[in-house]
Scaffold this motif. Structure first.
Motif, PDB file in Angstrom:
ATOM      1  N   UNK A 264       0.860  -1.185   0.000  1.00  0.00           N
ATOM      2  CA  UNK A 264       0.000   0.000   0.000  1.00  0.00           C
ATOM      3  C   UNK A 264       0.900   1.241   0.000  1.00  0.00           C
ATOM      4  N   UNK A 265       0.821   2.004  -1.067  1.00  0.00           N
ATOM      5  CA  UNK A 265       1.600   3.236  -1.164  1.00  0.00           C
ATOM      6  C   UNK A 265       1.044   4.294  -0.203  1.00  0.00           C
ATOM      7  N   UNK A 266       1.906   5.219   0.186  1.00  0.00           N
ATOM      8  CA  UNK A 266       1.446   6.370   0.965  1.00  0.00           C
ATOM      9  C   UNK A 266       0.389   7.136   0.154  1.00  0.00           C
ATOM     10  N   UNK A 267      -0.671   7.540   0.830  1.00  0.00           N
ATOM     11  CA  UNK A 267      -1.684   8.356   0.153  1.00  0.00           C
ATOM     12  C   UNK A 267      -1.829   9.733   0.785  1.00  0.00           C
ATOM     13  N   UNK A 268      -1.106   9.971   1.880  1.00  0.00           N
ATOM     14  CA  UNK A 268      -1.195  11.262   2.556  1.00  0.00           C
ATOM     15  C   UNK A 268       0.085  11.567   3.292  1.00  0.00           C
ATOM     16  N   UNK A 269       0.041  12.641   4.049  1.00  0.00           N
ATOM     17  CA  UNK A 269       1.196  13.056   4.837  1.00  0.00           C
ATOM     18  C   UNK A 269       0.923  12.845   6.317  1.00  0.00           C
ATOM     19  N   UNK A 270       2.019  12.777   7.055  1.00  0.00           N
ATOM     20  CA  UNK A 270       1.878  12.611   8.504  1.00  0.00           C
ATOM     21  C   UNK A 270       1.146  13.802   9.101  1.00  0.00           C
ATOM     22  N   UNK A 271       0.158  13.513   9.939  1.00  0.00           N
ATOM     23  CA  UNK A 271      -0.609  14.559  10.609  1.00  0.00           C
ATOM     24  C   UNK A 271      -0.219  14.596  12.080  1.00  0.00           C
ATOM     25  N   UNK A 272      -0.765  15.577  12.789  1.00  0.00           N
ATOM     26  CA  UNK A 272      -0.510  15.643  14.225  1.00  0.00           C
ATOM     27  C   UNK A 272      -1.059  14.382  14.890  1.00  0.00           C
ATOM     28  N   UNK A 273      -0.318  13.854  15.865  1.00  0.00           N
ATOM     29  CA  UNK A 273      -0.740  12.625  16.529  1.00  0.00           C
ATOM     30  C   UNK A 273      -2.172  12.718  17.044  1.00  0.00           C
ATOM     31  N   UNK A 274      -2.499  13.853  17.656  1.00  0.00           N
ATOM     32  CA  UNK A 274      -3.809  13.961  18.278  1.00  0.00           C
ATOM     33  C   UNK A 274      -4.939  13.881  17.253  1.00  0.00           C
ATOM     34  N   UNK A 275      -4.677  14.312  16.008  1.00  0.00           N
ATOM     35  CA  UNK A 275      -5.716  14.256  14.991  1.00  0.00           C
ATOM     36  C   UNK A 275      -5.958  12.828  14.537  1.00  0.00           C
ATOM     37  N   UNK A 276      -4.909  12.020  14.463  1.00  0.00           N
ATOM     38  CA  UNK A 276      -5.095  10.642  14.045  1.00  0.00           C
ATOM     39  C   UNK A 276      -5.870   9.852  15.086  1.00  0.00           C
ATOM     40  N   UNK A 277      -5.482   9.991  16.360  1.00  0.00           N
ATOM     41  CA  UNK A 277      -6.245   9.265  17.369  1.00  0.00           C
ATOM     42  C   UNK A 277      -7.636   9.829  17.513  1.00  0.00           C
ATOM     43  N   UNK A 278      -7.789  11.137  17.318  1.00  0.00           N
ATOM     44  CA  UNK A 278      -9.112  11.744  17.423  1.00  0.00           C
ATOM     45  C   UNK A 278     -10.062  11.141  16.396  1.00  0.00           C
ATOM     46  N   UNK A 279      -9.549  10.885  15.198  1.00  0.00           N
ATOM     47  CA  UNK A 279     -10.388  10.346  14.133  1.00  0.00           C
ATOM     48  C   UNK A 279     -10.617   8.854  14.277  1.00  0.00           C
ATOM     49  N   UNK A 280      -9.591   8.103  14.691  1.00  0.00           N
ATOM     50  CA  UNK A 280      -9.675   6.656  14.618  1.00  0.00           C
ATOM     51  C   UNK A 280      -9.720   5.928  15.953  1.00  0.00           C
ATOM     52  N   UNK A 281      -9.414   6.604  17.057  1.00  0.00           N
ATOM     53  CA  UNK A 281      -9.355   5.894  18.333  1.00  0.00           C
ATOM     54  C   UNK A 281     -10.243   6.473  19.411  1.00  0.00           C
ATOM     55  N   UNK A 282     -10.724   7.680  19.227  1.00  0.00           N
ATOM     56  CA  UNK A 282     -11.510   8.306  20.287  1.00  0.00           C
ATOM     57  C   UNK A 282     -12.981   7.900  20.213  1.00  0.00           C
ATOM     58  N   UNK A 283     -13.621   7.916  21.360  1.00  0.00           N
ATOM     59  CA  UNK A 283     -15.057   7.654  21.451  1.00  0.00           C
ATOM     60  C   UNK A 283     -15.755   8.944  21.850  1.00  0.00           C
TER      61      UNK A 283
END
Length: 379
Positions: A264-283
């Motif tokens: 799987x090729x990269x499709x984006x750039x590294x974002x702030x850590x808090x934004x990734x967990x906010x989108x995918x790990x937070x409830x």
């Protein structure tokens, strides 16, 4: 391999920090219990990869619940949460003991990290986990990460560690994520049927939009399957981390950049850590309904959410909690960290920050959700 694919795989060969995820079915028998030979075979590959000191590897390992089945007399993975947690409690000790003994053959110490999605969602815990992994690697120990299934509830269904692996790869600033399964890659059909072909690379999610992806593993001891692996690969790729998805028996080939599995090729750039967990790990702890103007401002102009744009509030939450931002039809458009308690929001609805500062004090002259603490859920 094509020239482009060969160049991409060369990037795999040059990856210095790698997260490897292995599923339950690759470590255990279908009846439950760890398969020592399988564990040793994986450790042989991982130990060899780090032996020169040029590579750092973090292992995200499933298998705690599966490892606890046979010792507790269970013939299959239980459906009820209490027995899943009991199996995990027994299995976690067995799993880390097996890894400890196996890595000891190479003189390598093992450090275990048990995480929940809540740990990934709380910034302090997130930073602590990152520091722990960095220190373990710096001291020559081998980090083994698993979900803390003994106390988790939602995260028992967190995707068999696949999504966690993507988040850990981002957490530790990995150069590569390798997802090991009981299937040697993503296929354009049922791998067990004639005519199905392995998909060598994915440059964009649209490349596999037509593929019907199975949802269960062959061994029946995990909760993941190809669906969660492709989702995890998409999360990592969107965060700027390439992914190789292949079978556990092909781990050495994957790490040596040979033509195996699906890249799987990269499709984006590294974002702030808090934004990734906010989108995918937070409830989300609650929800704010936005009027049409606020939806446009947040989604199209990427602005902060101000009190004047809020139409309604629901749920019980405190300042700093994640909340869902919805349009007036009830569709979630964003998620963010709220700056006020739920009980404070009703008096703010529809009012300007200047008016609130005049009536309630300067502490209220601020955003309800700042744009730096907000992630869009749809374009």
């Amino acid at each position: 391999m094509s020239g482009a694919t060969r160049a991409a795989r060369q990037g795999v060969a040059e990856a210095r920090r790698i997260v490897v995820k292995v599923g339950s079915s690759s470590l255990t028998t279908a009846a439950g219990g760890l398969d020592a030979d399988r564990v040793d075979a994986l450790v042989d590959v991982l130990a060899k990869q780090r032996s020169g000191g040029e590579r750092e590897i973090v292992l995200v390992s499933s298998g705690a619940i599966a490892a606890g089945l046979a010792p507790l007399g269970l013939t299959r993975r239980p459906k009820d949460l209490a027995r899943q947690q009991a199996a995990a409690s027994v299995g976690q000790g067995l799993l880390v003991a097996r890894y400890t003994a196996s890595f000891a053959r190479y003189g390598v110490r093992v450090g275990q990290l048990l995480l929940t999605s809540d740990d990934m969602a709380r910034r302090t815990h997130h930073r602590n986990a990152s520091r722990t992994v960095d220190q373990l690697l710096a001291m020559g120990a081998f980090p083994v990460v698993n979900e803390n299934d003994t106390v988790a509830t939602d995260e028992i269904r967190f995707g068999d560690n696949d999504r966690l692996a993507a988040l850990v790869a981002h957490l530790v600033h990995a150069d590569l994520l390798v997802l090991l399964s009981d299937v040697d890659g993503l296929y354009d059909g049922d791998p067990s049927r004639p005519g199905s072909s392995r998909i060598a690379e994915v440059r964009d999610p649209a490349d596999i939009a037509h593929v019907r992806i199975g949802s269960t593993g062959k061994a029946g001891v995990g909760t993941g399957g190809m669906v969660t692996k492709v989702e995890a690969a998409s999360i990592a790729a969107a965060a700027g981390i390439p992914v190789v998805l292949t079978g556990a028996s092909h781990a050495a080939d994957a790490l040596a950049a040979r033509d195996t599995g699906t890249y799987f090729h990269r499709t984006g750039r590294r974002s702030a850590d808090r934004l990734l967990w906010l989108q995918h790990a937070s409830t989300p702890r609650g929800a704010l309904t936005l009027d049409d103007g606020a939806v446009r401002a947040v989604v199209e102009r990427r602005t902060s959410l101000l009190p004047a744009g809020i139409a309604a509030v629901e749920g019980e939450f405190s300042a700093g909690d994640p909340v869902e931002l919805r349009d007036e039809s009830g569709r979630a458009v964003a998620r963010g960290l709220v700056n006020f308690d739920a009980k404070e929001i009703p008096q703010l609805i529809g009012r300007s920050t200047r008016e609130l500062a005049r009536d309630l004090g300067p502490a209220y002259e601020r955003e309800v959700v700042h744009r730096d603490d907000l992630v869009l859920l749809r374009a």
